[in-house]
Design a protein around this motif. Structure first.
Motif, PDB file in Angstrom:
ATOM      1  N   ASP A 313       0.861  -1.182   0.000  1.00 44.57           N
ATOM      2  CA  ASP A 313       0.000   0.000   0.000  1.00 44.57           C
ATOM      3  C   ASP A 313       0.900   1.236   0.000  1.00 44.57           C
ATOM      4  N   THR A 314       1.351   1.639  -1.198  1.00 45.80           N
ATOM      5  CA  THR A 314       2.282   2.762  -1.293  1.00 45.80           C
ATOM      6  C   THR A 314       1.660   4.057  -0.771  1.00 45.80           C
ATOM      7  N   LYS A 315       0.379   4.260  -1.064  1.00 49.15           N
ATOM      8  CA  LYS A 315      -0.288   5.479  -0.593  1.00 49.15           C
ATOM      9  C   LYS A 315      -0.334   5.503   0.932  1.00 49.15           C
ATOM     10  N   GLY A 316      -0.685   4.384   1.527  1.00 54.16           N
ATOM     11  CA  GLY A 316      -0.767   4.324   2.980  1.00 54.16           C
ATOM     12  C   GLY A 316       0.580   4.553   3.641  1.00 54.16           C
ATOM     13  N   LEU A 317       1.655   3.978   3.071  1.00 58.42           N
ATOM     14  CA  LEU A 317       2.979   4.148   3.649  1.00 58.42           C
ATOM     15  C   LEU A 317       3.450   5.598   3.550  1.00 58.42           C
ATOM     16  N   VAL A 318       3.182   6.236   2.409  1.00 56.04           N
ATOM     17  CA  VAL A 318       3.582   7.631   2.246  1.00 56.04           C
ATOM     18  C   VAL A 318       2.804   8.519   3.210  1.00 56.04           C
ATOM     19  N   ARG A 319       1.499   8.262   3.343  1.00 59.51           N
ATOM     20  CA  ARG A 319       0.675   9.081   4.234  1.00 59.51           C
ATOM     21  C   ARG A 319       1.012   8.850   5.702  1.00 59.51           C
ATOM     22  N   ALA A 320       1.465   7.645   6.028  1.00 52.47           N
ATOM     23  CA  ALA A 320       1.782   7.334   7.427  1.00 52.47           C
ATOM     24  C   ALA A 320       3.210   7.719   7.809  1.00 52.47           C
ATOM     25  N   LEU A 321       4.134   7.712   6.818  1.00 61.05           N
ATOM     26  CA  LEU A 321       5.549   7.910   7.141  1.00 61.05           C
ATOM     27  C   LEU A 321       6.172   9.130   6.483  1.00 61.05           C
ATOM     28  N   GLY A 322       5.756   9.450   5.255  1.00 59.81           N
ATOM     29  CA  GLY A 322       6.408  10.510   4.506  1.00 59.81           C
ATOM     30  C   GLY A 322       7.511   9.964   3.616  1.00 59.81           C
ATOM     31  N   GLU A 323       7.963  10.801   2.693  1.00 60.05           N
ATOM     32  CA  GLU A 323       8.978  10.389   1.720  1.00 60.05           C
ATOM     33  C   GLU A 323      10.306  10.043   2.394  1.00 60.05           C
ATOM     34  N   GLU A 324      10.697  10.853   3.382  1.00 60.34           N
ATOM     35  CA  GLU A 324      12.034  10.691   3.949  1.00 60.34           C
ATOM     36  C   GLU A 324      12.205   9.363   4.669  1.00 60.34           C
ATOM     37  N   SER A 325      11.184   8.929   5.385  1.00 60.47           N
ATOM     38  CA  SER A 325      11.278   7.635   6.070  1.00 60.47           C
ATOM     39  C   SER A 325      11.386   6.494   5.072  1.00 60.47           C
ATOM     40  N   LEU A 326      10.591   6.582   4.004  1.00 53.59           N
ATOM     41  CA  LEU A 326      10.674   5.544   2.973  1.00 53.59           C
ATOM     42  C   LEU A 326      12.050   5.541   2.317  1.00 53.59           C
ATOM     43  N   LEU A 327      12.554   6.748   2.025  1.00 54.60           N
ATOM     44  CA  LEU A 327      13.878   6.840   1.409  1.00 54.60           C
ATOM     45  C   LEU A 327      14.934   6.286   2.353  1.00 54.60           C
ATOM     46  N   GLU A 473       1.701  18.670   8.052  1.00 55.21           N
ATOM     47  CA  GLU A 473       2.605  19.363   8.974  1.00 55.21           C
ATOM     48  C   GLU A 473       3.403  18.375   9.813  1.00 55.21           C
ATOM     49  N   GLU A 474       2.742  17.316  10.265  1.00 56.08           N
ATOM     50  CA  GLU A 474       3.433  16.295  11.055  1.00 56.08           C
ATOM     51  C   GLU A 474       4.504  15.596  10.227  1.00 56.08           C
ATOM     52  N   LEU A 475       4.175  15.301   8.959  1.00 53.93           N
ATOM     53  CA  LEU A 475       5.149  14.642   8.089  1.00 53.93           C
ATOM     54  C   LEU A 475       6.343  15.546   7.817  1.00 53.93           C
ATOM     55  N   GLU A 476       6.084  16.826   7.635  1.00 53.44           N
ATOM     56  CA  GLU A 476       7.173  17.772   7.380  1.00 53.44           C
ATOM     57  C   GLU A 476       8.099  17.865   8.590  1.00 53.44           C
ATOM     58  N   ASN A 477       7.538  17.921   9.781  1.00 54.60           N
ATOM     59  CA  ASN A 477       8.352  17.979  10.995  1.00 54.60           C
ATOM     60  C   ASN A 477       9.166  16.697  11.174  1.00 54.60           C
ATOM     61  N   GLU A 478       8.549  15.574  10.823  1.00 52.83           N
ATOM     62  CA  GLU A 478       9.246  14.295  10.948  1.00 52.83           C
ATOM     63  C   GLU A 478      10.426  14.222   9.982  1.00 52.83           C
ATOM     64  N   ASP A 479      10.230  14.748   8.751  1.00 50.20           N
ATOM     65  CA  ASP A 479      11.309  14.749   7.766  1.00 50.20           C
ATOM     66  C   ASP A 479      12.487  15.587   8.253  1.00 50.20           C
ATOM     67  N   VAL A 480      12.184  16.753   8.836  1.00 48.95           N
ATOM     68  CA  VAL A 480      13.240  17.620   9.348  1.00 48.95           C
ATOM     69  C   VAL A 480      13.987  16.938  10.490  1.00 48.95           C
ATOM     70  N   ARG A 481      13.240  16.333  11.400  1.00 48.77           N
ATOM     71  CA  ARG A 481      13.862  15.645  12.537  1.00 48.77           C
ATOM     72  C   ARG A 481      14.761  14.508  12.082  1.00 48.77           C
ATOM     73  N   MET A 482      14.302  13.778  11.080  1.00 49.09           N
ATOM     74  CA  MET A 482      15.024  12.588  10.640  1.00 49.09           C
ATOM     75  C   MET A 482      16.407  12.928  10.096  1.00 49.09           C
ATOM     76  N   TRP A 483      16.476  13.983   9.275  1.00 48.75           N
ATOM     77  CA  TRP A 483      17.758  14.295   8.651  1.00 48.75           C
ATOM     78  C   TRP A 483      18.661  15.133   9.547  1.00 48.75           C
TER      79      TRP A 483
END
Length: 678
Positions: A313-327, A473-483
């Motif tokens: 479920d690519t849509k579900g994974l992107v919506r739950a995690l964001g691009e950065e987590s998948l990458l 907004e949550e996904l954006e904050n998570e991406d920033v935190r991750m990197w």
């Protein structure tokens, strides 16, 4: 353009003096080297002690060319000038040679060096470089240069073509060697045949065992690119296998391979990819719904990765995690693949440099073409293509449905042409017949969901619950935190407030290593030793004794009452580090106790009245003084055996890690240290 060749360091398991005695037997002629016709001494000189001897010779070679061509050229032999410098005290022989014949049209230069192996004084090393520059050849200079250099490199590996005195001429294969050895009655004669009839196995076995079959020119490209990195690259030098992947991706074009490799090394350091396997933990949603995993190996010994893309479920994974987590997850898969390749290389006894990927598309439909999902997929492909070239050995796409051509049209432009050639696509159940899956994977390990007999632990996937979706907004904050999460620590350095790190050493032969980047401003880096710990004795989580500074992430340890030379001592020469520099180095400790790494604000020198400052200097001073310095650093303490074991080199020589330290490279001081600004 001048064509160049550089050999790896060849190692002969014989003392330098014995190899020199064998070398001298080729003059003035030698029946073992039939193409070497004659040599005349032009000039010879030596010092009074007899330790140094310089000889210049004019040598004649009977080149392998048609008689008609020789008559047209007006020559029977090709003449070379060779200059030898033998230093018996330092146990080195330097050889320089260039062609005399046709020098108005062709310039051939070669440099060779015999020296004692740095780790075994009873062995001898041999290095060789050559260049070919055709000045005039009816407009075909560049083409002829490349052809000639390929022939030269090939002849080095095969038989009887060297440009001065055939320093690495191979006169035959193993049966010739055996025949010659049986006829020799003295050690020197045996060593002569051994050294100049057979390529030494120390480096040849290493290349064949870990890198695969390389032509001499490909081998030369690897050596030259690695040497360039050691001399110029700011950071850790990658392994030969890593460099070789980028060379292969650009068909051994040095300039192109160097460009993409440097870009990738910068990317790896910025995102701390080298430590990804140690720091990355997959979120639970990935563990439950990401339908991919490692599964044994293929028939060639390559690690096998199975991806049930149709069930994901690519849509579900992107919506739950964001691009950065998948990458980040896909990057961890690639890093794990490289690790498994190294393991399989040891297991199978041959180089395994890439893996096989099996993609099952059963269940693929239009929902997989969700635009943000495709965008995330394209970005992942782009990053992997740029940083993991030549790691995919084969891609098996099974049960491709009718919607697959649409997906292929979207993603194929982002995939390198050489990579696309490795794709094998099967529609329906075509993979079960001849020419199918069993040609590449043993029947015993074909996954059960592909009608095989092996249970596969890859998750079955399914739809990600919408309750796990996150807002934009949550996904954006998570991406920033991750990197921004990294094993590196950040510290501020101010005037009068240096940042200091305390390391306690129990074993006197430990190795302190460091790697830091100057993000802003200039500092002076110092290392001190003290028998007693600074006060107070409160420790932070890293084990450092902390004197809290009023300015955030800044720690001062050395008390102002301490006297340099009495309470503590400097163990390394101060190193000035400029903004933007990467600094990497090590210190082998002499004594147990407490070592303090210090980053101190670099004060610009005051300007005297007689020496007026330049405008640039004033601006630089104002810029530095008006901002704090910021450093990002990582340190580690290793045992001396672990440290030495981590340095690999084709030459089995000193690592570039400590090449700027005269102390470290001195074999007379085992307790050595280094500080490098790369």
């Amino acid at each position: 353009m001048v064509q160049k060749y550089q050999s790896p360091v060849r190692v002969y398991k014989h003392p330098f003096e014995l190899v020199m005695a064998a070398y001298e037997r080729r003059f003035p002629t030698c029946h073992l080297i039939p193409m070497f016709v004659a040599s005349d001494v032009v000039e010879e000189e030596g010092n009074e002690e007899g330790s140094t001897n310089r000889v210049e010779r004019r040598c004649a070679l009977d080149v392998d060319a048609p008689r008609l061509l020789k008559r047209i050229a007006g020559v029977d032999y090709v003449y070379f000038i060779q200059k030898n410098t033998l230093n018996r005290k330092e146990r080195t022989l330097h050889i320089e040679s260039h062609n005399e014949t046709f020098s108005n049209r062709v310039i051939i230069s070669e440099t060779c060096c015999y020296s004692v192996h740095p780790e075994n004084e009873d062995w001898t090393c041999f290095e060789q470089t050559a260049s070919l520059d055709i000045k005039s050849f009816f407009g075909f200079e560049s083409t002829v240069e490349k052809i000639a250099m390929k022939q030269y490199a090939s002849s080095i590996k095969k038989v009887c073509l060297l440009l001065h005195l055939i320093n690495t001429c191979k006169l035959g294969v193993s049966f010739v060697l055996s025949e010659k050895l049986n006829s020799m009655q003295n050690t020197v004669g045996a060593v002569f045949v051994l050294c100049f009839c057979v390529t030494d196995k120390l480096d040849a076995d290493y290349i064949k065992r870990y890198l695969g079959d390389l032509t001499p020119l490909q081998e030369s490209c690897l050596i030259r690119l690695r040497k360039w990195l050691q001399e110029t690259h700011k950071g850790k030098i990658p392994k030969d296998e890593h460099i070789l992947r980028f060379l292969r991706a650009r068909d051994f074009n040095m300039e192109k391979a160097r460009e993409i490799l440097c870009q990738s090394l910068t990317w790896r350091k910025q995102h701390q990819v080298d430590y990804l396997l140690e720091t990355w933990t997959s979120p639970q949603v990935l563990q439950d719904y990401y339908t991919g995993g490692w599964h044994h190996h293929d028939r060639d010994g390559r690690p096998l990765y199975v991806l049930r893309l149709g069930q994901m479920d690519t849509k579900g994974l992107v919506r739950a995690l964001g691009e950065e987590s998948l990458l980040r997850h896909v990057l961890s898969i690639n890093e794990e693949g490289l690790r498994r390749c190294e393991e399989n290389t040891k297991v199978f006894g041959r180089p395994i440099s890439c893996w096989t990927c099996l993609v099952d598309l059963e269940g693929l439909n239009m929902r997989h073409l969700w635009r943000p999902g495709v965008k995330a997929l394209l970005r992942i492909i782009e990053v992997v293509e740029a940083n993991y070239p030549e790691t995919l050995g084969r891609l098996l796409i099974l049960r491709a449905p009718r919607v697959f051509p649409v997906l292929w049209t979207l993603v194929s432009p982002f995939i390198d042409e050489n990579t696309r050639k490795k794709f094998l696509i099967y529609a329906g159940n075509d993979y079960q017949g001849p020419g199918g899956l069993v040609d590449y994977i043993d029947k015993e390990i074909i996954p059960d969901f592909l009608a095989g007999e092996c249970m596969c632990e890859v998750p079955e996937g399914g739809l990600v619950p919408k309750s796990m979706y996150r807002t934009a907004e949550e996904l954006e904050n998570e991406d920033v935190r991750m990197w921004t999460e990294t094993i590196y620590q950040s510290a501020s350095v101010f005037k009068g407030a240096p940042h200091e790190l305390l390391i306690e050493i129990i074993d006197a032969s430990s190795v302190i290593t460091w790697d830091f980047d100057m993000c802003k401003g200039d500092v002076v880096f110092n290392i001190y030793h003290s028998k007693r710990a600074p006060q107070p004795l409160r420790k932070d989580p890293l084990g450092a004794h902390v004197i809290t500074s009023p300015v955030g992430n800044n720690v001062q340890l050395i008390d102002k009452s301490w006297m340099l030379g009495q309470d503590y001592s400097m163990v390394e020469t101060s190193l000035t580090c400029k903004e933007g520099e990467s600094v990497q180095g090590s210190h082998i400790t002499r004594w147990p106790g407490f070592y303090i790494l210090q980053w101190k604000f670099h004060n610009m020198p005051a300007c005297s009245a007689t020496n007026l400052p330049r405008v640039d200097d004033v601006l630089a001073t104002l810029q530095v003084s008006s901002h704090k310095c910021k450093v990002m650093y990582y340190t580690e303490v290793l045992g001396s055996e672990d440290f030495r074991g981590s340095m690999t080199s084709l030459e089995s020589s000193h690592s570039g890690f400590s090449q700027l330290s005269a102390v470290t490279t001195s074999s007379s001081q085992s307790q050595s240290s280094s500080m490098i600004s790369r």
